[in-house]
Motif scaffolding. Structure first.
Motif, mmCIF file in Angstrom:
data_model
loop_
_atom_site.group_PDB
_atom_site.id
_atom_site.type_symbol
_atom_site.label_atom_id
_atom_site.label_comp_id
_atom_site.label_asym_id
_atom_site.label_seq_id
_atom_site.Cartn_x
_atom_site.Cartn_y
_atom_site.Cartn_z
ATOM 1 N N ALA A 268 0.808 -1.224 0.000
ATOM 2 C CA ALA A 268 0.000 0.000 0.000
ATOM 3 C C ALA A 268 0.842 1.274 0.000
ATOM 4 N N CYS A 294 -2.904 0.891 -4.548
ATOM 5 C CA CYS A 294 -2.889 1.085 -3.103
ATOM 6 C C CYS A 294 -4.264 0.809 -2.503
ATOM 7 N N HIS A 301 -6.314 4.634 2.654
ATOM 8 C CA HIS A 301 -4.929 5.086 2.822
ATOM 9 C C HIS A 301 -4.849 6.611 2.645
#
Length: 330
Positions: A268, A294, A301
Protein backbone atom coordinates in the motif's frame (compact mmCIF):
# COMPACT_ATOMS: atom_id res chain seq x y z
CA UNK A 1 -15.41 7.57 -13.56
CA UNK A 2 -11.67 7.64 -14.10
CA UNK A 3 -10.06 11.06 -14.26
CA UNK A 4 -6.53 11.51 -15.49
CA UNK A 5 -4.67 14.78 -15.31
CA UNK A 6 -1.23 15.73 -16.50
CA UNK A 7 0.63 19.04 -16.42
CA UNK A 8 3.50 19.06 -18.95
CA UNK A 9 4.52 22.71 -18.32
CA UNK A 10 5.35 21.77 -14.72
CA UNK A 11 7.68 18.96 -15.60
CA UNK A 12 11.24 19.49 -14.38
CA UNK A 13 13.46 21.57 -16.56
CA UNK A 14 15.89 18.65 -16.77
CA UNK A 15 13.52 16.75 -19.07
CA UNK A 16 14.97 16.26 -22.56
CA UNK A 17 11.55 16.13 -24.23
CA UNK A 18 10.83 18.82 -26.79
CA UNK A 19 7.47 20.62 -26.49
CA UNK A 20 4.74 19.30 -28.77
CA UNK A 21 3.34 22.00 -31.05
CA UNK A 22 0.07 20.79 -32.59
CA UNK A 23 -1.10 22.47 -35.77
CA UNK A 24 -3.87 20.09 -36.89
CA UNK A 25 -6.34 17.57 -35.48
CA UNK A 26 -3.95 14.79 -36.50
CA UNK A 27 -1.24 16.44 -34.40
CA UNK A 28 -3.57 16.70 -31.40
CA UNK A 29 -4.61 13.05 -31.67
CA UNK A 30 -0.97 11.98 -31.88
CA UNK A 31 -0.03 14.13 -28.90
CA UNK A 32 -2.69 12.76 -26.54
CA UNK A 33 -1.13 9.29 -25.97
CA UNK A 34 2.24 10.92 -25.35
CA UNK A 35 0.73 13.31 -22.81
CA UNK A 36 -1.32 10.66 -21.01
CA UNK A 37 1.13 7.77 -21.31
CA UNK A 38 -1.38 5.49 -23.03
CA UNK A 39 -3.86 5.50 -25.91
CA UNK A 40 -7.35 6.28 -24.57
CA UNK A 41 -10.41 4.19 -25.38
CA UNK A 42 -14.05 5.23 -24.88
CA UNK A 43 -12.80 8.49 -23.41
CA UNK A 44 -13.12 12.25 -23.57
CA UNK A 45 -9.81 14.10 -23.37
CA UNK A 46 -9.69 17.81 -22.60
CA UNK A 47 -6.64 19.91 -23.48
CA UNK A 48 -6.53 23.30 -21.75
CA UNK A 49 -4.96 26.63 -22.68
CA UNK A 50 -4.66 30.13 -21.30
CA UNK A 51 -4.31 29.31 -17.60
CA UNK A 52 -1.29 29.85 -15.38
CA UNK A 53 -1.10 26.09 -14.88
CA UNK A 54 -2.47 24.30 -17.93
CA UNK A 55 -3.39 20.65 -17.64
CA UNK A 56 -4.91 17.84 -19.65
CA UNK A 57 -7.68 15.59 -18.37
CA UNK A 58 -9.36 12.34 -19.39
CA UNK A 59 -12.67 10.87 -18.28
CA UNK A 60 -14.51 7.73 -19.30
CA UNK A 61 -17.08 8.48 -21.99
CA UNK A 62 -20.55 8.42 -20.41
CA UNK A 63 -22.82 5.93 -22.18
CA UNK A 64 -25.84 6.63 -19.98
CA UNK A 65 -27.58 10.01 -20.01
CA UNK A 66 -27.60 9.98 -16.20
CA UNK A 67 -23.78 9.96 -16.17
CA UNK A 68 -23.33 12.97 -18.47
CA UNK A 69 -23.65 15.64 -15.73
CA UNK A 70 -20.88 13.93 -13.74
CA UNK A 71 -18.68 13.87 -16.85
CA UNK A 72 -19.28 17.56 -17.47
CA UNK A 73 -18.58 18.43 -13.83
CA UNK A 74 -15.35 16.37 -13.80
CA UNK A 75 -13.98 18.47 -16.69
CA UNK A 76 -15.56 21.86 -16.06
CA UNK A 77 -14.75 22.04 -12.34
CA UNK A 78 -10.94 21.96 -12.67
CA UNK A 79 -11.09 24.23 -15.72
CA UNK A 80 -12.90 26.89 -13.70
CA UNK A 81 -10.66 26.49 -10.65
CA UNK A 82 -7.52 27.04 -12.73
CA UNK A 83 -8.88 29.90 -14.83
CA UNK A 84 -8.73 28.05 -18.15
CA UNK A 85 -9.77 30.26 -21.07
CA UNK A 86 -9.75 27.82 -24.01
CA UNK A 87 -10.11 24.07 -24.44
CA UNK A 88 -9.99 21.37 -27.10
CA UNK A 89 -11.99 18.16 -26.71
CA UNK A 90 -10.96 14.86 -28.30
CA UNK A 91 -13.42 11.96 -28.13
CA UNK A 92 -11.84 8.53 -28.54
CA UNK A 93 -14.88 6.47 -29.48
CA UNK A 94 -16.53 4.57 -32.28
CA UNK A 95 -20.08 5.88 -31.76
CA UNK A 96 -20.43 9.29 -33.38
CA UNK A 97 -23.97 9.92 -32.17
CA UNK A 98 -22.92 9.28 -28.57
CA UNK A 99 -19.92 11.59 -28.91
CA UNK A 100 -22.10 14.30 -30.45
CA UNK A 101 -24.65 14.10 -27.61
CA UNK A 102 -22.02 14.32 -24.89
CA UNK A 103 -20.24 17.14 -26.69
CA UNK A 104 -23.49 19.11 -26.86
CA UNK A 105 -23.67 19.03 -23.05
CA UNK A 106 -20.04 20.06 -22.72
CA UNK A 107 -20.54 22.87 -25.22
CA UNK A 108 -23.50 24.29 -23.33
CA UNK A 109 -21.74 24.17 -19.96
CA UNK A 110 -18.37 25.55 -21.06
CA UNK A 111 -19.82 28.35 -23.16
CA UNK A 112 -22.15 29.30 -20.30
CA UNK A 113 -19.11 29.77 -18.06
CA UNK A 114 -17.17 31.72 -20.68
CA UNK A 115 -14.63 29.07 -21.67
CA UNK A 116 -14.02 28.98 -25.41
CA UNK A 117 -14.07 25.61 -27.15
CA UNK A 118 -11.42 25.98 -29.83
CA UNK A 119 -12.19 22.65 -31.47
CA UNK A 120 -13.69 19.24 -30.82
CA UNK A 121 -13.48 16.05 -32.81
CA UNK A 122 -13.84 12.29 -32.53
CA UNK A 123 -11.11 9.75 -33.32
CA UNK A 124 -11.87 6.07 -33.89
CA UNK A 125 -8.35 4.75 -34.42
CA UNK A 126 -8.27 5.29 -38.17
CA UNK A 127 -10.31 8.40 -38.94
CA UNK A 128 -11.17 11.64 -37.17
CA UNK A 129 -14.51 13.44 -37.44
CA UNK A 130 -15.33 17.07 -36.56
CA UNK A 131 -17.78 17.73 -33.75
CA UNK A 132 -17.52 21.45 -33.10
CA UNK A 133 -18.04 22.52 -36.70
CA UNK A 134 -20.11 19.75 -38.26
CA UNK A 135 -23.08 20.75 -40.39
CA UNK A 136 -26.51 20.31 -38.84
CA UNK A 137 -28.26 17.16 -40.02
CA UNK A 138 -25.23 15.81 -41.86
CA UNK A 139 -22.83 13.13 -40.73
CA UNK A 140 -19.28 14.38 -41.40
CA UNK A 141 -16.84 12.45 -43.51
CA UNK A 142 -13.92 10.99 -41.64
CA UNK A 143 -10.38 12.00 -42.42
CA UNK A 144 -7.68 9.33 -42.09
CA UNK A 145 -4.76 9.51 -39.68
CA UNK A 146 -1.91 7.18 -38.79
CA UNK A 147 -0.28 7.53 -35.38
CA UNK A 148 2.45 4.98 -36.14
CA UNK A 149 3.99 7.22 -38.79
CA UNK A 150 3.32 10.56 -37.11
CA UNK A 151 6.31 12.78 -36.32
CA UNK A 152 5.32 13.08 -32.65
CA UNK A 153 5.35 9.29 -32.28
CA UNK A 154 8.72 9.03 -34.01
CA UNK A 155 10.19 11.76 -31.80
CA UNK A 156 8.94 10.05 -28.63
CA UNK A 157 10.62 6.80 -29.66
CA UNK A 158 13.92 8.59 -30.22
CA UNK A 159 13.60 10.20 -26.77
CA UNK A 160 12.95 6.82 -25.15
CA UNK A 161 9.40 7.66 -24.08
CA UNK A 162 7.28 4.55 -23.60
CA UNK A 163 3.57 4.83 -24.40
CA UNK A 164 1.25 1.97 -23.49
CA UNK A 165 -1.46 0.90 -25.89
CA UNK A 166 -4.19 1.04 -23.24
CA UNK A 167 -4.67 2.14 -19.66
CA UNK A 168 -4.96 -1.54 -18.75
CA UNK A 169 -1.43 -2.13 -20.01
CA UNK A 170 -0.21 0.81 -17.96
CA UNK A 171 -1.84 -0.65 -14.84
CA UNK A 172 -0.41 -4.08 -15.62
CA UNK A 173 3.05 -2.55 -15.26
CA UNK A 174 2.40 -2.49 -11.51
CA UNK A 175 1.38 -6.14 -11.24
CA UNK A 176 3.39 -8.23 -8.76
CA UNK A 177 6.30 -10.28 -10.06
CA UNK A 178 5.77 -13.69 -8.39
CA UNK A 179 9.41 -14.76 -8.23
CA UNK A 180 10.54 -11.46 -6.74
CA UNK A 181 7.59 -11.33 -4.35
CA UNK A 182 8.49 -14.77 -3.00
CA UNK A 183 12.09 -13.70 -2.52
CA UNK A 184 10.97 -10.57 -0.66
CA UNK A 185 8.65 -12.61 1.55
CA UNK A 186 11.54 -14.90 2.55
CA UNK A 187 13.74 -11.89 3.28
CA UNK A 188 11.00 -10.33 5.42
CA UNK A 189 10.80 -13.48 7.50
CA UNK A 190 14.57 -13.38 8.08
CA UNK A 191 14.82 -9.71 9.11
CA UNK A 192 16.35 -8.75 12.42
CA UNK A 193 14.07 -6.87 14.84
CA UNK A 194 13.24 -3.33 13.72
CA UNK A 195 15.13 -0.34 15.08
CA UNK A 196 13.34 2.66 16.68
CA UNK A 197 11.38 4.68 14.14
CA UNK A 198 13.86 7.59 14.12
CA UNK A 199 16.65 5.17 13.21
CA UNK A 200 14.59 3.41 10.55
CA UNK A 201 13.47 6.77 9.12
CA UNK A 202 17.03 8.09 8.77
CA UNK A 203 18.18 4.80 7.23
CA UNK A 204 15.24 4.67 4.80
CA UNK A 205 15.63 8.28 3.64
CA UNK A 206 19.34 7.78 2.97
CA UNK A 207 18.73 4.47 1.19
CA UNK A 208 16.05 5.88 -1.11
CA UNK A 209 18.09 8.99 -1.89
CA UNK A 210 21.14 6.90 -2.81
CA UNK A 211 19.32 4.45 -5.07
CA UNK A 212 17.20 7.11 -6.75
CA UNK A 213 20.38 9.07 -7.52
CA UNK A 214 22.26 6.06 -8.90
CA UNK A 215 19.30 4.34 -10.56
CA UNK A 216 20.27 1.04 -8.97
CA UNK A 217 17.71 -1.44 -7.60
CA UNK A 218 17.61 -2.50 -3.97
CA UNK A 219 18.92 -5.89 -3.03
CA UNK A 220 16.33 -8.21 -1.56
CA UNK A 221 17.33 -7.57 2.05
CA UNK A 222 17.13 -3.79 1.58
CA UNK A 223 13.77 -4.09 -0.15
CA UNK A 224 12.38 -6.20 2.69
CA UNK A 225 13.59 -3.86 5.42
CA UNK A 226 12.31 -0.79 3.58
CA UNK A 227 8.88 -2.34 3.05
CA UNK A 228 8.61 -3.16 6.74
CA UNK A 229 9.85 0.29 7.80
CA UNK A 230 7.38 2.10 5.54
CA UNK A 231 4.51 0.72 7.60
CA UNK A 232 5.55 3.26 10.26
CA UNK A 233 4.09 6.68 9.51
CA UNK A 234 7.21 8.65 10.59
CA UNK A 235 9.32 6.59 8.19
CA UNK A 236 6.91 7.11 5.32
CA UNK A 237 6.79 10.86 5.94
CA UNK A 238 10.58 11.17 6.14
CA UNK A 239 10.94 9.40 2.78
CA UNK A 240 8.04 11.32 1.23
CA UNK A 241 9.34 14.72 2.33
CA UNK A 242 12.64 14.15 0.55
CA UNK A 243 11.02 14.05 -2.88
CA UNK A 244 11.62 16.88 -5.36
CA UNK A 245 10.21 17.69 -8.78
CA UNK A 246 13.71 17.45 -10.26
CA UNK A 247 14.07 13.82 -9.20
CA UNK A 248 10.41 12.80 -9.53
CA UNK A 249 10.91 10.64 -12.65
CA UNK A 250 13.76 8.78 -10.97
CA UNK A 251 11.54 8.21 -7.94
CA UNK A 252 8.86 6.80 -10.24
CA UNK A 253 11.26 4.14 -11.46
CA UNK A 254 12.38 3.34 -7.91
CA UNK A 255 8.87 2.95 -6.46
CA UNK A 256 7.57 1.05 -9.49
CA UNK A 257 10.27 -1.57 -8.90
CA UNK A 258 9.44 -1.84 -5.20
CA UNK A 259 5.67 -2.09 -5.83
CA UNK A 260 6.23 -5.05 -8.15
CA UNK A 261 8.42 -6.81 -5.57
CA UNK A 262 6.16 -6.20 -2.56
CA UNK A 263 3.95 -8.87 -0.96
CA UNK A 264 0.31 -7.77 -0.94
CA UNK A 265 0.24 -6.82 2.75
CA UNK A 266 3.21 -4.45 2.24
CA UNK A 267 2.30 -2.84 -1.10
CA UNK A 268 0.00 0.00 0.00
CA UNK A 269 2.53 2.65 1.04
CA UNK A 270 5.02 2.07 -1.83
CA UNK A 271 2.08 2.29 -4.25
CA UNK A 272 0.91 5.55 -2.63
CA UNK A 273 4.45 6.95 -2.85
CA UNK A 274 4.57 5.92 -6.50
CA UNK A 275 1.27 7.72 -7.05
CA UNK A 276 2.64 10.87 -5.46
CA UNK A 277 5.88 10.88 -7.43
CA UNK A 278 4.04 10.09 -10.68
CA UNK A 279 1.77 13.10 -10.06
CA UNK A 280 4.87 15.17 -9.33
CA UNK A 281 6.38 14.02 -12.64
CA UNK A 282 3.23 14.96 -14.58
CA UNK A 283 2.30 11.31 -15.20
CA UNK A 284 -1.33 11.50 -14.17
CA UNK A 285 -2.46 8.19 -15.64
CA UNK A 286 0.28 6.26 -13.85
CA UNK A 287 -0.52 8.14 -10.64
CA UNK A 288 -4.13 6.95 -10.88
CA UNK A 289 -3.00 3.37 -11.50
CA UNK A 290 -0.79 3.56 -8.40
CA UNK A 291 -3.65 4.98 -6.32
CA UNK A 292 -5.87 2.13 -7.49
CA UNK A 293 -3.14 -0.38 -6.59
CA UNK A 294 -2.89 1.08 -3.10
CA UNK A 295 -6.63 1.26 -2.54
CA UNK A 296 -7.08 -2.36 -3.58
CA UNK A 297 -5.43 -3.35 -0.29
CA UNK A 298 -5.90 -0.17 1.81
CA UNK A 299 -9.05 1.69 0.68
CA UNK A 300 -8.67 4.50 3.23
CA UNK A 301 -4.93 5.09 2.82
CA UNK A 302 -4.27 8.76 3.65
CA UNK A 303 -1.53 9.51 1.14
CA UNK A 304 -3.45 7.80 -1.67
CA UNK A 305 -6.44 9.97 -0.83
CA UNK A 306 -4.30 13.11 -1.06
CA UNK A 307 -2.93 12.06 -4.45
CA UNK A 308 -6.42 11.27 -5.74
CA UNK A 309 -7.65 14.70 -4.64
CA UNK A 310 -4.74 16.35 -6.44
CA UNK A 311 -5.55 14.46 -9.63
CA UNK A 312 -9.29 15.08 -9.53
CA UNK A 313 -8.74 18.81 -9.08
CA UNK A 314 -5.84 18.93 -11.58
CA UNK A 315 -3.56 20.41 -8.92
CA UNK A 316 -0.26 21.43 -10.57
CA UNK A 317 2.97 19.78 -9.37
CA UNK A 318 4.34 23.31 -8.85
CA UNK A 319 2.38 23.34 -5.59
CA UNK A 320 4.94 20.95 -4.11
CA UNK A 321 7.77 22.91 -2.54
CA UNK A 322 9.89 19.96 -1.39
CA UNK A 323 12.27 18.51 -0.68
CA UNK A 324 12.14 19.29 3.00
CA UNK A 325 12.77 17.29 6.13
CA UNK A 326 10.15 16.63 8.75
CA UNK A 327 12.64 16.62 11.59
CA UNK A 328 13.44 13.68 13.82
CA UNK A 329 10.42 11.44 14.15
CA UNK A 330 9.20 10.63 17.63
Amino acid sequence: MTHTSSTPPDRPASSDAEPLVARSPEDVIAAVPLVLGFTPEQSVVMLTFGAEHTFHARVDLAEDDADVPDLVAALLGPALVHGVRRVVFVFFAGDHDLAREVFASLEDAFEFDGIEIVDAFRADGRHWFPLAHELTGQRPLGRPYDLASHRFTAASVLQGQVTQQTRGELAAGLDPQPTQVRATSRALADLAPAQPSRVEAAWAAELVEEHVATGTPLDVGQAARLLRALRQLPVRDEVWSGTSRVTARDHVRFWTDLVRRAPEEFVATPAALLGFTAWLAGQGALAWCAVDRCRAVAPEHGLARLVADALVHAAPPALWEGPFRTGEPA
